[in-house]
Design a protein around this motif. Structure first.
Motif, short mmCIF file in Angstrom:
data_model
loop_
_atom_site.label_atom_id
_atom_site.label_comp_id
_atom_site.label_asym_id
_atom_site.label_seq_id
_atom_site.Cartn_x
_atom_site.Cartn_y
_atom_site.Cartn_z
N GLN A 92 0.83 -1.21 0.00
CA GLN A 92 0.00 0.00 0.00
C GLN A 92 0.87 1.26 0.00
OE1 GLN A 92 -3.85 0.09 1.98
NE2 GLN A 92 -3.21 -1.71 3.15
N ALA A 93 1.94 1.23 0.78
CA ALA A 93 2.84 2.39 0.81
C ALA A 93 3.49 2.59 -0.56
CB ALA A 93 3.91 2.20 1.89
N PRO A 108 0.06 17.86 4.34
CA PRO A 108 0.36 16.53 4.88
C PRO A 108 -0.50 15.46 4.22
CG PRO A 108 0.14 18.12 6.66
CD PRO A 108 -0.29 18.82 5.40
N PRO A 109 0.08 14.30 3.92
CA PRO A 109 -0.73 13.23 3.33
C PRO A 109 -1.79 12.76 4.31
CG PRO A 109 1.43 12.42 3.96
CD PRO A 109 1.48 13.91 4.14
N VAL A 110 -2.89 12.26 3.76
CA VAL A 110 -4.00 11.79 4.57
C VAL A 110 -4.22 10.30 4.34
CG1 VAL A 110 -6.52 11.89 4.83
CG2 VAL A 110 -5.18 14.00 4.77
N LEU A 137 2.36 3.98 7.84
CA LEU A 137 2.56 5.39 8.17
C LEU A 137 4.04 5.76 8.12
CD1 LEU A 137 0.08 5.94 11.15
CD2 LEU A 137 -0.31 6.28 8.71
N ASN A 138 4.89 4.92 8.66
CA ASN A 138 6.32 5.22 8.67
C ASN A 138 6.86 5.37 7.25
OD1 ASN A 138 6.51 5.19 11.47
ND2 ASN A 138 7.00 3.00 11.56
N PRO A 147 4.42 14.33 9.13
CA PRO A 147 3.43 13.38 9.66
C PRO A 147 2.15 13.37 8.84
CG PRO A 147 4.32 14.77 11.41
CD PRO A 147 4.75 15.38 10.11
N VAL A 148 1.52 12.21 8.79
CA VAL A 148 0.25 12.10 8.09
C VAL A 148 -0.88 12.61 8.98
CG1 VAL A 148 1.08 10.02 6.91
CG2 VAL A 148 -0.40 9.79 8.92
#
Length: 211
Positions: A92-93, A108-110, A137-138, A147-148
Protein backbone atom coordinates in the motif's frame (compact mmCIF):
# COMPACT_ATOMS: atom_id res chain seq x y z
CA UNK A 1 -43.75 17.50 1.60
CA UNK A 2 -42.82 21.17 1.40
CA UNK A 3 -41.13 21.13 4.79
CA UNK A 4 -39.32 17.91 3.89
CA UNK A 5 -38.05 19.36 0.63
CA UNK A 6 -36.94 22.54 2.41
CA UNK A 7 -35.11 20.48 5.02
CA UNK A 8 -33.35 18.45 2.31
CA UNK A 9 -32.32 21.63 0.49
CA UNK A 10 -31.01 23.23 3.68
CA UNK A 11 -29.07 20.11 4.63
CA UNK A 12 -27.35 19.71 1.27
CA UNK A 13 -26.60 23.41 0.81
CA UNK A 14 -25.36 24.02 4.35
CA UNK A 15 -21.84 25.35 4.88
CA UNK A 16 -20.09 25.94 8.22
CA UNK A 17 -19.87 29.56 9.29
CA UNK A 18 -16.82 31.22 7.78
CA UNK A 19 -16.40 33.36 10.88
CA UNK A 20 -16.01 30.26 13.02
CA UNK A 21 -14.02 28.27 10.46
CA UNK A 22 -12.10 30.75 8.28
CA UNK A 23 -10.20 28.06 6.33
CA UNK A 24 -12.35 25.66 4.32
CA UNK A 25 -11.71 23.24 1.50
CA UNK A 26 -12.83 20.21 -0.43
CA UNK A 27 -11.97 16.56 -1.08
CA UNK A 28 -12.10 15.62 -4.76
CA UNK A 29 -11.96 12.28 -6.56
CA UNK A 30 -12.96 10.60 -9.79
CA UNK A 31 -16.58 10.24 -8.68
CA UNK A 32 -16.89 14.03 -8.72
CA UNK A 33 -16.33 14.11 -12.46
CA UNK A 34 -14.69 17.02 -14.25
CA UNK A 35 -14.02 19.87 -11.82
CA UNK A 36 -14.10 23.59 -12.52
CA UNK A 37 -11.35 24.67 -10.16
CA UNK A 38 -11.93 28.39 -10.66
CA UNK A 39 -15.54 27.88 -9.57
CA UNK A 40 -14.41 25.87 -6.56
CA UNK A 41 -12.23 28.76 -5.45
CA UNK A 42 -15.10 31.15 -6.07
CA UNK A 43 -17.40 29.30 -3.66
CA UNK A 44 -14.74 29.39 -0.95
CA UNK A 45 -12.42 26.39 -1.28
CA UNK A 46 -9.03 27.44 0.09
CA UNK A 47 -7.42 24.02 -0.36
CA UNK A 48 -8.10 20.62 -1.90
CA UNK A 49 -7.35 17.08 -0.87
CA UNK A 50 -7.22 14.82 -3.92
CA UNK A 51 -8.08 11.12 -3.77
CA UNK A 52 -4.89 9.42 -4.94
CA UNK A 53 -4.66 5.72 -4.13
CA UNK A 54 -6.46 2.91 -2.37
CA UNK A 55 -5.33 -0.44 -1.01
CA UNK A 56 -2.31 -2.06 -2.68
CA UNK A 57 -2.93 -1.38 -6.36
CA UNK A 58 -5.88 0.95 -7.01
CA UNK A 59 -5.32 4.54 -8.10
CA UNK A 60 -7.87 7.26 -8.66
CA UNK A 61 -8.07 7.63 -12.45
CA UNK A 62 -8.41 11.41 -12.20
CA UNK A 63 -5.65 11.98 -9.63
CA UNK A 64 -3.06 13.47 -11.97
CA UNK A 65 -5.65 15.64 -13.74
CA UNK A 66 -7.13 16.92 -10.48
CA UNK A 67 -3.76 17.34 -8.81
CA UNK A 68 -2.28 19.39 -11.65
CA UNK A 69 -5.44 21.48 -12.11
CA UNK A 70 -5.70 22.31 -8.41
CA UNK A 71 -2.09 23.46 -8.32
CA UNK A 72 -2.58 25.48 -11.49
CA UNK A 73 -5.47 27.22 -9.71
CA UNK A 74 -3.00 28.19 -6.94
CA UNK A 75 -4.72 26.08 -4.34
CA UNK A 76 -2.95 24.25 -1.53
CA UNK A 77 -3.07 20.56 -2.39
CA UNK A 78 -2.73 17.27 -0.54
CA UNK A 79 -3.30 13.60 -1.35
CA UNK A 80 -5.48 10.90 0.23
CA UNK A 81 -4.87 7.15 0.45
CA UNK A 82 -7.71 4.82 1.42
CA UNK A 83 -6.18 2.21 3.68
CA UNK A 84 -7.14 -1.45 3.36
CA UNK A 85 -6.40 -3.56 6.48
CA UNK A 86 -6.60 -6.72 4.35
CA UNK A 87 -3.56 -5.78 2.24
CA UNK A 88 0.14 -5.65 3.23
CA UNK A 89 1.35 -2.27 4.43
CA UNK A 90 4.45 -2.28 2.20
CA UNK A 91 2.42 -2.75 -0.98
CA UNK A 92 0.00 0.00 0.00
CA UNK A 93 2.84 2.39 0.81
CA UNK A 94 4.48 1.60 -2.53
CA UNK A 95 1.19 2.36 -4.27
CA UNK A 96 0.97 5.75 -2.58
CA UNK A 97 4.59 6.84 -3.05
CA UNK A 98 4.57 5.93 -6.74
CA UNK A 99 1.32 7.86 -7.24
CA UNK A 100 2.02 11.01 -5.23
CA UNK A 101 5.15 13.07 -5.95
CA UNK A 102 7.61 13.92 -3.20
CA UNK A 103 7.11 17.66 -2.73
CA UNK A 104 7.63 19.59 0.49
CA UNK A 105 5.03 22.17 -0.56
CA UNK A 106 2.18 19.63 -0.42
CA UNK A 107 -0.21 19.46 2.50
CA UNK A 108 0.36 16.53 4.88
CA UNK A 109 -0.73 13.23 3.33
CA UNK A 110 -4.00 11.79 4.57
CA UNK A 111 -4.77 8.16 5.34
CA UNK A 112 -8.47 7.35 5.28
CA UNK A 113 -9.36 4.73 7.88
CA UNK A 114 -12.82 3.37 7.21
CA UNK A 115 -12.48 -0.22 5.97
CA UNK A 116 -12.56 -2.89 8.70
CA UNK A 117 -10.62 -6.14 8.75
CA UNK A 118 -13.66 -8.17 9.74
CA UNK A 119 -14.35 -9.22 6.14
CA UNK A 120 -10.77 -9.96 5.07
CA UNK A 121 -10.35 -13.31 3.25
CA UNK A 122 -7.66 -14.22 5.79
CA UNK A 123 -8.22 -13.26 9.42
CA UNK A 124 -6.34 -10.14 10.52
CA UNK A 125 -6.13 -9.56 14.27
CA UNK A 126 -6.60 -6.14 15.83
CA UNK A 127 -2.93 -6.12 16.83
CA UNK A 128 -1.95 -6.88 13.23
CA UNK A 129 -4.15 -4.05 11.94
CA UNK A 130 -2.36 -1.62 14.25
CA UNK A 131 1.17 -2.87 13.53
CA UNK A 132 0.64 -2.90 9.76
CA UNK A 133 -0.83 0.57 9.88
CA UNK A 134 2.25 1.83 11.73
CA UNK A 135 4.47 0.29 9.05
CA UNK A 136 2.45 2.05 6.37
CA UNK A 137 2.56 5.39 8.17
CA UNK A 138 6.32 5.22 8.67
CA UNK A 139 6.95 4.59 4.99
CA UNK A 140 4.55 7.28 3.78
CA UNK A 141 5.92 9.82 6.25
CA UNK A 142 9.47 9.08 5.09
CA UNK A 143 8.34 9.81 1.54
CA UNK A 144 6.39 12.97 2.44
CA UNK A 145 8.81 14.33 5.03
CA UNK A 146 5.96 15.17 7.42
CA UNK A 147 3.43 13.38 9.66
CA UNK A 148 0.25 12.10 8.09
CA UNK A 149 -3.27 13.08 9.06
CA UNK A 150 -5.59 10.22 10.00
CA UNK A 151 -9.05 10.51 8.45
CA UNK A 152 -10.89 8.25 10.86
CA UNK A 153 -14.56 7.38 10.44
CA UNK A 154 -16.76 6.65 13.43
CA UNK A 155 -17.08 2.95 12.58
CA UNK A 156 -13.30 2.51 12.37
CA UNK A 157 -12.82 4.34 15.65
CA UNK A 158 -15.55 2.31 17.33
CA UNK A 159 -13.88 -0.89 16.18
CA UNK A 160 -10.19 -0.13 16.82
CA UNK A 161 -10.00 2.97 19.07
CA UNK A 162 -7.10 4.19 16.97
CA UNK A 163 -7.35 7.90 17.86
CA UNK A 164 -5.78 7.39 21.28
CA UNK A 165 -3.20 4.87 20.07
CA UNK A 166 -1.56 6.95 17.35
CA UNK A 167 -0.27 10.46 17.93
CA UNK A 168 -1.33 12.05 14.66
CA UNK A 169 -3.66 14.88 13.75
CA UNK A 170 -7.21 13.74 13.10
CA UNK A 171 -9.72 14.32 10.32
CA UNK A 172 -13.25 13.37 11.38
CA UNK A 173 -16.49 13.00 9.41
CA UNK A 174 -19.99 14.00 10.44
CA UNK A 175 -22.61 15.90 8.47
CA UNK A 176 -23.47 19.30 9.92
CA UNK A 177 -22.81 18.53 13.60
CA UNK A 178 -19.29 18.75 14.99
CA UNK A 179 -17.89 15.27 15.66
CA UNK A 180 -16.65 14.10 19.05
CA UNK A 181 -16.33 10.35 18.52
CA UNK A 182 -12.51 10.36 18.61
CA UNK A 183 -12.41 11.61 22.20
CA UNK A 184 -9.81 14.27 21.44
CA UNK A 185 -9.56 17.42 19.31
CA UNK A 186 -9.58 17.14 15.54
CA UNK A 187 -7.71 19.17 12.89
CA UNK A 188 -9.98 18.63 9.86
CA UNK A 189 -13.70 17.95 9.69
CA UNK A 190 -15.79 16.83 6.72
CA UNK A 191 -18.78 18.96 7.67
CA UNK A 192 -20.92 18.15 4.62
CA UNK A 193 -20.42 14.93 2.66
CA UNK A 194 -22.80 15.97 -0.13
CA UNK A 195 -22.70 19.73 -0.57
CA UNK A 196 -25.00 20.56 -3.50
CA UNK A 197 -24.08 23.54 -5.66
CA UNK A 198 -23.66 24.59 -9.26
CA UNK A 199 -20.34 22.74 -9.47
CA UNK A 200 -21.49 19.29 -8.38
CA UNK A 201 -25.18 18.66 -7.90
CA UNK A 202 -24.41 15.13 -6.69
CA UNK A 203 -22.50 16.63 -3.79
CA UNK A 204 -19.05 17.79 -2.80
CA UNK A 205 -17.20 16.67 0.33
CA UNK A 206 -16.67 19.95 2.16
CA UNK A 207 -13.96 20.26 4.80
CA UNK A 208 -13.09 22.82 7.46
CA UNK A 209 -9.92 23.36 9.49
CA UNK A 210 -10.00 23.74 13.25
CA UNK A 211 -8.86 27.32 13.90
Amino acid sequence: MVSGAWGWWQWHHWLPDRGTFPVQGVEIGADDGAVNWASLKAIGADFAYIDASASAFARDPRFVENFDAARAANMQVGAVHRYDPCQPAEKQAANFVTTVPRDASLLPPVVELDMLADDCPVRVSDAKVESELMTFLNQVETHAGKPVILKVTSRFEDRYGIAHKLDRNLWLVRDRFMPAYAGRPWTLWTANTSLANEIAQDGLRWIVVQP
